[in-house]
Write an enzyme that holds these catalytic residues in place. Structure first.
Site, PDB file in Angstrom:
ATOM      1  NE  ARG A  56       3.767  -4.307  -7.131  1.00 27.01           N
ATOM      2  CZ  ARG A  56       4.217  -4.255  -6.331  1.00 27.01           C
ATOM      3  NH1 ARG A  56       5.321  -5.149  -6.034  1.00 27.01           N
ATOM      4  NH2 ARG A  56       4.482  -3.381  -5.297  1.00 27.01           N
ATOM      5  CG  HIS A 102       6.386  -0.672  -8.450  1.00 23.40           C
ATOM      6  ND1 HIS A 102       5.165  -0.495  -8.813  1.00 23.40           N
ATOM      7  CD2 HIS A 102       7.077   0.407  -9.369  1.00 23.40           C
ATOM      8  CE1 HIS A 102       4.706   0.805  -9.420  1.00 23.40           C
ATOM      9  NE2 HIS A 102       6.033   1.136  -9.802  1.00 23.40           N
ATOM     10  CE1 TYR A 144       6.293  -4.067  -1.535  1.00 25.67           C
ATOM     11  CE2 TYR A 144       8.474  -2.893  -2.231  1.00 25.67           C
ATOM     12  CZ  TYR A 144       7.163  -3.633  -2.441  1.00 25.67           C
ATOM     13  OH  TYR A 144       7.236  -3.796  -3.797  1.00 25.67           O
TER      14      TYR A 144
END
Length: 371
Positions: free
Chosen positions: A266, A270, A279
């Site tokens: 990805r 998200h 992160y």
């Protein structure tokens, strides 16, 4: 085509434990099991796959922009996952029925989605999404992994009616930690239903890396349920097409369910409510840019003289047209009056519903008073 059982310790090792037909630089590779499933694929079909991925990426970027401009409440980007979605979806037969998660924009595109179908859900408009019967695709599922159970239930119906269909469930790596996915595989295996599970392992379940969710390849779980599986390079559209043809052939021929783990990445957040910079290591992102699925297919076709600048420009023009139509459909939507949500709930007047309607009307009036 059994998945590796070696523990995964880093991304580089993860990439080596996959089946592929095309290297990241576009070099065509041979595979003793997968080659026969794409023996008929010629340059025309490969250019069509390339065009699909280019269009999908543009639609995805437009959805992101529409959300940032306040036209959509949310958007779940799929940049980087174009090969996994287009490759598998283009292998489906018209009669097959798909049960997607919220990120399968490319799957619904391949199933015939119209411009408004991409945005109606994320805008919260009447009609929810699209016509499931026309697309042979259930509404996108926001509950993680729930669609796997729906797919198996549908597949049990296929089995009883003895129709020539396969039920296909798409989900991410994070969903494999949910009970629903595991319970779905138990039922699918126990009853030998015509179902295919497609796990798009994009390495991140929101902020949770896949290395925390599973030390071993996810595809290795399926055989424990009695389901054959294949771990494929999810950025290799040809391998994804071959893997899905294998899985569909297995399920359609009465051999029971099959499982595919498409290892991809990805590239974006998200959802548009997420900030991956908090992160994710930027170096990891840059490393995956070198494995771009569109660039890979372009390199393969260009080296063979089967793709030129004019054809690439034509694909981009199609992508721009799709984005314009999607934007126009989004902005042109007429939102129902809020109280219309109570219309058609019951065939006859209902006092309980009337009380709820009055309470909601009072709530809406409170905003007018504040203004």
């Amino acid at each position: 085509m059994s998945p590796q059982t070696t523990p995964i310790t880093d991304t580089a090792q993860d990439l080596e434990l996959v089946e592929r037909l095309m290297a990241p630089d576009g070099t065509r590779l041979t595979h003793p099991d997968l080659d026969r499933f794409v023996a008929d694929v010629d340059a025309v079909q490969l250019r069509a796959l390339h065009r699909d991925m280019v269009v999908l990426r543009r639609i995805d970027a437009e959805g992101f922009a529409l959300q940032r401009q306040g036209q959509l409440g949310l958007w779940a980007p799929c940049q980087g996952q174009e090969a996994a979605q287009i490759g598998t979806a283009r292998a489906l037969a018209p009669q097959d029925f798909v049960f997607p998660s919220y990120r399968e924009t490319g799957v619904i595109m391949a199933r015939g989605a119209e411009p408004a179908d991409f945005v109606r859900t994320w805008r919260g408009e009447e009609g929810a999404a699209y016509d499931p019967d026309r697309l042979r695709c259930a509404p996108m599922q926001i509950i993680i992994g729930a669609q796997s159970l729906h797919a198996v239930g549908y597949a049990m119906g296929i089995q009883r009616e003895q129709t020539d269909e396969v039920a296909v469930s798409y989900f991410g790596d994070g969903a494999t930690s949910q009970g629903d996915v595991n319970e779905a595989m138990i039922f699918a295996s126990s009853y030998g239903v015509p179902a295919v599970f497609v796990c798009q392992n994009n390495h991140w379940a929101i902020s949770e890396p896949v290395s925390v969710q599973s030390r071993y390849p996810i595809a290795g779980r399926a055989p424990a349920f009695g389901i054959p599986s294949l771990r494929v390079d999810g950025n290799d559209v040809l391998a994804c097409l071959a893997a899905m043809r294998w899985a569909l052939d297995h399920a359609r021929s009465g051999k029971g369910p099959a499982f595919i783990e498409a290892v991809t990445y990805r590239m974006g957040p998200h959802t548009t409510a997420d900030d991956p910079t908090r992160y994710r290591d930027p170096a990891e992102l840059e490393a995956w840019r070198t494995r771009d699925p569109i660039a890979r297919l372009e390199a393969f076709l260009t080296a063979r003289g089967e793709l030129d600048d004019a054809q690439i420009a034509a694909a981009q023009a199609d992508a721009d047209t799709a984005a314009r139509e999607m934007r126009a459909a989004c902005i042109g939507m007429v939102t129902r009056e809020p109280l219309a949500v109570f219309d058609g709930v019951y065939a006859e007047p209902h006092t309980g519903l009337a009380r709820e309607r009055d309470a909601y009307a009072a709530y809406l009036r409170s905003f007018e008073q504040e203004a």
